[in-house]
Design an enzyme around this catalytic site. Sequence first.
Site, PDB file in Angstrom:
ATOM      1  N   GLY A   1       4.506  -0.691  -7.308  1.00 39.32           N
ATOM      2  CA  GLY A   1       3.570  -1.030  -8.378  1.00 39.32           C
ATOM      3  C   GLY A   1       2.229  -0.367  -8.092  1.00 39.32           C
ATOM      4  N   ARG A   2       1.167  -0.991  -8.560  1.00 38.10           N
ATOM      5  CA  ARG A   2      -0.164  -0.382  -8.434  1.00 38.10           C
ATOM      6  C   ARG A   2      -0.516  -0.024  -6.996  1.00 38.10           C
ATOM      7  NH1 ARG A   2      -1.095  -4.605 -12.763  1.00 38.10           N
ATOM      8  NH2 ARG A   2      -0.471  -5.934 -11.036  1.00 38.10           N
ATOM      9  N   ILE A   3      -0.416  -1.005  -6.086  1.00 34.38           N
ATOM     10  CA  ILE A   3      -0.873  -0.771  -4.707  1.00 34.38           C
ATOM     11  C   ILE A   3       0.105   0.137  -3.964  1.00 34.38           C
ATOM     12  CG2 ILE A   3      -1.496  -1.886  -2.520  1.00 34.38           C
ATOM     13  CD1 ILE A   3      -2.388  -4.336  -4.236  1.00 34.38           C
TER      14      ILE A   3
ATOM     15  N   THR B   1       0.500  -6.325   3.733  1.00 33.98           N
ATOM     16  CA  THR B   1      -0.758  -6.715   3.070  1.00 33.98           C
ATOM     17  C   THR B   1      -0.448  -7.407   1.745  1.00 33.98           C
ATOM     18  OG1 THR B   1      -0.855  -4.548   2.014  1.00 33.98           O
ATOM     19  CG2 THR B   1      -2.159  -4.823   4.028  1.00 33.98           C
ATOM     20  N   SER B   2       0.819  -7.851   1.558  1.00 35.55           N
ATOM     21  CA  SER B   2       1.170  -8.422   0.241  1.00 35.55           C
ATOM     22  C   SER B   2       0.905  -9.929   0.235  1.00 35.55           C
ATOM     23  CB  SER B   2       2.606  -8.073  -0.128  1.00 35.55           C
ATOM     24  OG  SER B   2       3.542  -8.674   0.740  1.00 35.55           O
ATOM     25  N   ARG B   3       1.901 -10.730   0.548  1.00 34.99           N
ATOM     26  CA  ARG B   3       1.718 -12.175   0.690  1.00 34.99           C
ATOM     27  C   ARG B   3       2.509 -12.625   1.905  1.00 34.99           C
ATOM     28  NH1 ARG B   3      -2.175 -11.903  -1.920  1.00 34.99           N
ATOM     29  NH2 ARG B   3      -2.696 -12.926  -3.891  1.00 34.99           N
TER      30      ARG B   3
ATOM     31  N   GLU C   1      -2.184 -20.017   5.281  1.00 31.25           N
ATOM     32  CA  GLU C   1      -3.506 -19.467   5.620  1.00 31.25           C
ATOM     33  C   GLU C   1      -4.544 -20.574   5.611  1.00 31.25           C
ATOM     34  OE1 GLU C   1      -4.205 -16.132   3.005  1.00 31.25           O
ATOM     35  OE2 GLU C   1      -2.435 -15.095   3.729  1.00 31.25           O
TER      36      GLU C   1
ATOM     37  N   HIS D   1      -6.629 -11.970   5.852  1.00 30.37           N
ATOM     38  CA  HIS D   1      -6.529 -11.726   4.407  1.00 30.37           C
ATOM     39  C   HIS D   1      -7.758 -10.933   3.931  1.00 30.37           C
ATOM     40  CE1 HIS D   1      -4.331 -13.257   0.633  1.00 30.37           C
ATOM     41  NE2 HIS D   1      -4.941 -12.121   0.370  1.00 30.37           N
TER      42      HIS D   1
ATOM     43  N   ALA E   1      -7.742  -7.375   3.094  1.00 36.63           N
ATOM     44  CA  ALA E   1      -7.482  -6.034   2.564  1.00 36.63           C
ATOM     45  C   ALA E   1      -8.391  -5.656   1.398  1.00 36.63           C
ATOM     46  CB  ALA E   1      -6.016  -5.896   2.161  1.00 36.63           C
TER      47      ALA E   1
END
Length: 369
Positions: free
Chosen positions: A160-162, A264-266, A295, A317, A319
Amino acid sequence: MKNSFRIFATCDMGDSINLLRSRGYDVEVYPKPEAPPKSLILEKVRSGIDGLLTTLRDPIDAEVFAAGAGTLKVVSQIAVGFDNINRADANKYKVPFTHTADVLTDATAEFAFLLMGSVARRMWNAERLLRENQWGFWHPYLPFLGDEVAGKTIAIIGTGRIGLSMIRKCSGFDMNILCYDPAYQNHDFVQGIQEIKDLIFARGLVKEKSWIKYVELTEALAQADFVSVHVPLLREGESKMPTYHLFNETTLRTMKPTAYLINTSRGPVVDEQALAKALREKWIAGAALDVYEKEPLAADSPLRDPAIEDRCRLYPHFASAARITRLSTDPTKGMAGRCVQGLIDVLECNYGGDITKMPYVVNKEAFGG
Ligand code: NAD
């Protein structure tokens, strides 16, 4: 035009809050840096606010939407991920919610890219050596060596975007790129990257040809030197291809023992118990993480095991935590600006009041989109 909307923000968002106030909005900002208790969010929503400015730390579910039935008009989240907002519940109560896609894409991909260096080139270990005054000599291989990033093979999980932004950064480092995404494949983008790779080879700017292609997950994991994860958190029942614990004992064992995992997602996309085991037993070479199952990261998390600290980089968290990305009031540049603009669009009936035309609204399907 002056407005009299009442807003509760679960955290401060800098000048963007003033922007709302200058338009006449009555904005209450939760003053502490931590997330407010859910009971306070419910109390504010029950009191009849028009809009809620939220972060990924706030659980926004049926209870919240029920509390705001008839009064709550919009939930605007300062994040692209919205796994904390129950989409089905939002739709049931017909409350549009917005997110801040795009403006954090490059910052997040850049961070993921830099994490590869931090773990593979052993930046933290090297600096610690110096700071602890353990740097006694220059030596060809002592006390340790790292692994190069340039020219290696990376698997991008989620294009996707990232994921696509990460591909652009990796191609600048002449990496071979394996793409995996069961739901969205941008073959035109991939072809464009291949053309650039072919051109720089044909012009003699690089010695070796490099490539990019879509493959299946197993092939991506088995061949990559780096695996970078860019998927949304989708739990069982939310998607045909859920991402919850996508990285587990089986998938981690599919990776090469010399490979690094970057997430770096979830957090819940990675089974942390399995990852800690993979690092302890050296199924993989290392991991760099920005996000966690819970978290902030618990003091007794297995990821903090000193036995794996040389191979496991941990970030809070962070990024998207770059100045302009987080706080610019310009909705084309900053998360805060885009978050507030999403709220304004709904409350001030921009786009002729047609929610399906509002660019930052996520759940357009609830309004016929
Ligand atoms: P996006 O929706 O543009 O891209 C996600 C991609 O993942 C999509 O192409 C989708 O098809 C794909 N996907 C879905 N299920 C998949 C599966 N089972 N396997 C592989 N791919 C799958 O989202 P984006 O803007 O690129 O953001 C991605 C995620 O990154 C966000 O949802 C958010 O959770 C996370 N994120 C984290 C930070 C941070 O600070 N660490 C910052 C921004 C975004």
